[in-house]
Design an enzyme around this catalytic site. Sequence first.
Site, PDB file in Angstrom:
ATOM      1  CG  PHE A   1      -1.769   1.274   1.265  1.00  0.00           C
ATOM      2  CD1 PHE A   1      -2.902   1.389   0.465  1.00  0.00           C
ATOM      3  CD2 PHE A   1      -1.426   2.340   2.069  1.00  0.00           C
ATOM      4  CE1 PHE A   1      -3.673   2.546   0.479  1.00  0.00           C
ATOM      5  CE2 PHE A   1      -2.194   3.507   2.094  1.00  0.00           C
ATOM      6  CZ  PHE A   1      -3.321   3.601   1.287  1.00  0.00           C
TER       7      PHE A   1
ATOM      8  CG  ASP B   1       5.603   3.554   1.798  1.00  0.00           C
ATOM      9  OD1 ASP B   1       5.656   4.190   2.866  1.00  0.00           O
ATOM     10  OD2 ASP B   1       4.568   3.438   1.123  1.00  0.00           O
TER      11      ASP B   1
ATOM     12  CE  LYS C   1      -0.713   5.982   7.758  1.00  0.00           C
ATOM     13  NZ  LYS C   1      -0.452   5.222   6.548  1.00  0.00           N
TER      14      LYS C   1
HETATM   15  C1  PLP Z   1      -0.628   5.561   5.159  1.00  0.00           C
HETATM   16  C2  PLP Z   1       0.361   5.078   4.170  1.00  0.00           C
HETATM   17  C3  PLP Z   1       0.553   5.748   2.950  1.00  0.00           C
HETATM   18  C4  PLP Z   1      -0.274   6.951   2.544  1.00  0.00           C
HETATM   19  O1  PLP Z   1      -0.074   8.051   3.385  1.00  0.00           O
HETATM   20  P1  PLP Z   1      -1.148   9.259   3.339  1.00  0.00           P
HETATM   21  O2  PLP Z   1      -0.603  10.271   4.289  1.00  0.00           O
HETATM   22  O3  PLP Z   1      -2.459   8.669   3.766  1.00  0.00           O
HETATM   23  O4  PLP Z   1      -1.192   9.750   1.947  1.00  0.00           O
HETATM   24  C5  PLP Z   1       1.519   5.279   2.101  1.00  0.00           C
HETATM   25  N1  PLP Z   1       2.275   4.203   2.411  1.00  0.00           N
HETATM   26  C6  PLP Z   1       2.115   3.536   3.577  1.00  0.00           C
HETATM   27  C7  PLP Z   1       2.994   2.372   3.886  1.00  0.00           C
HETATM   28  C8  PLP Z   1       1.149   3.946   4.487  1.00  0.00           C
HETATM   29  O5  PLP Z   1       0.970   3.260   5.625  1.00  0.00           O
END
Ligand code: PLP
Length: 395
Positions: free
Chosen positions: A132, A217, A246
Amino acid sequence: MSAVSTRALMEITARPPVVFHRGEGSWLWDTDGRRYLDFVQGWAVNCLGHCPPVLAEALVRQAKTLITPSPAFFNDISSRLATLLAEHSGFDRVFFTNSGAEANEGAIKLARKFGQVRRGGAHEIITFQGGFHGRTLATMSASGKPAFEPLFEPKVPGFPKAVLNDLDSVAALVTDKTVAVMLEPIQGEAGVWPAEDGFLQALRVFTAERGLLLIVDEIQTGMGRTGTLFAFEHAGIRPDIMSLGKGIGGGVPLGALLATEAVSCFEHGDQGGTYNGNPLICAAGLAVLRTVAVPEFLTSVGNMGAVLHAELTKVSQRHGLGMVRGRGLLLALDLARPIGAAVVAGALRAGLLLNAPRPDTLRFMPSLTVTIDEIARMTGILDTVLAGTTDPTAP
Ligand SMILES: *Cc1c(COP(=O)(O)O)cnc(C)c1O
């Protein structure tokens, strides 16, 4: 039922009829004054809990000093935050964003730019099934979330999907069009599935040999969540690009794209954004980083993660559930049956906020400052809820 009307908000997901009003540490209060123990924390966002004084004070101080001078000019706060992030991460250059998805968009653009100027136009980025990376069109395309597949066609092309922890599946996708491999050290939204340290190490060697970039990520796993400042440190590897989001803002919208000097190839006009590096939000990032990047703080995250892991293991044994997985304070409990939604609803009624990323999985992402007492209260409520929840699919 709250007296506050929510009718004017666009309907984008099923939300319970609770309207939150105030937060402090691991606790939230709704508009009726009812208190909830929060093990979601805005989706692993509030790494210091709700409204931590250090963050509130930094925001107030900065709001009275300088909110935004325009991204066309340097400001002292974003420069300081970039310097500190570079020092702690081993990356050389930082670009600030307003969200995680935007940081990943930047990572994708940087990798494609690198491919254009250094790899003869290579542009494909191998990502992973179950991964994700966000909700913009490109990051949805990079995600390997089955529910995204039919949405908003046509997708952005160039994101072939490999299988996590299977290097052969990566190798099979590499062509002369490949420029990078991108993954989460722990797949969070998929249900907390870790990339094994050995896999990350092998992937680093493999990508380096092929001249491919390795993008991590760390939007969910970074900023101390797993007990080290960044999760890639557990494997002892050095990626080329990292995205943060986050936890870096501790609850306010901040993300960051980090890269090594060798990869930082954006030219003027390639990347930007009105709010990038605004001092108000970067002041929050500084307050968070200064708090989290302290060895004792990170050790306590590891210790509290071990407590949560042990307590969840006992819950699992008491109720005949499945495995506990994850690292630090990003853990999942396998329910072994599709009762996730029922448990989350029951917990809410009992004053506990939990998340079920999948029908058979509960995810725990409390404040990194969570206490043993709060963990005990959580498992106490969870025990009661589990005892009263029956499997809808059982014969
Ligand atoms: C939450 C998340 C995203 C997206 O971040 P947003 O601030 O909601 O755009 C991307 N990658 C990972 C692994 C995430 O947990």
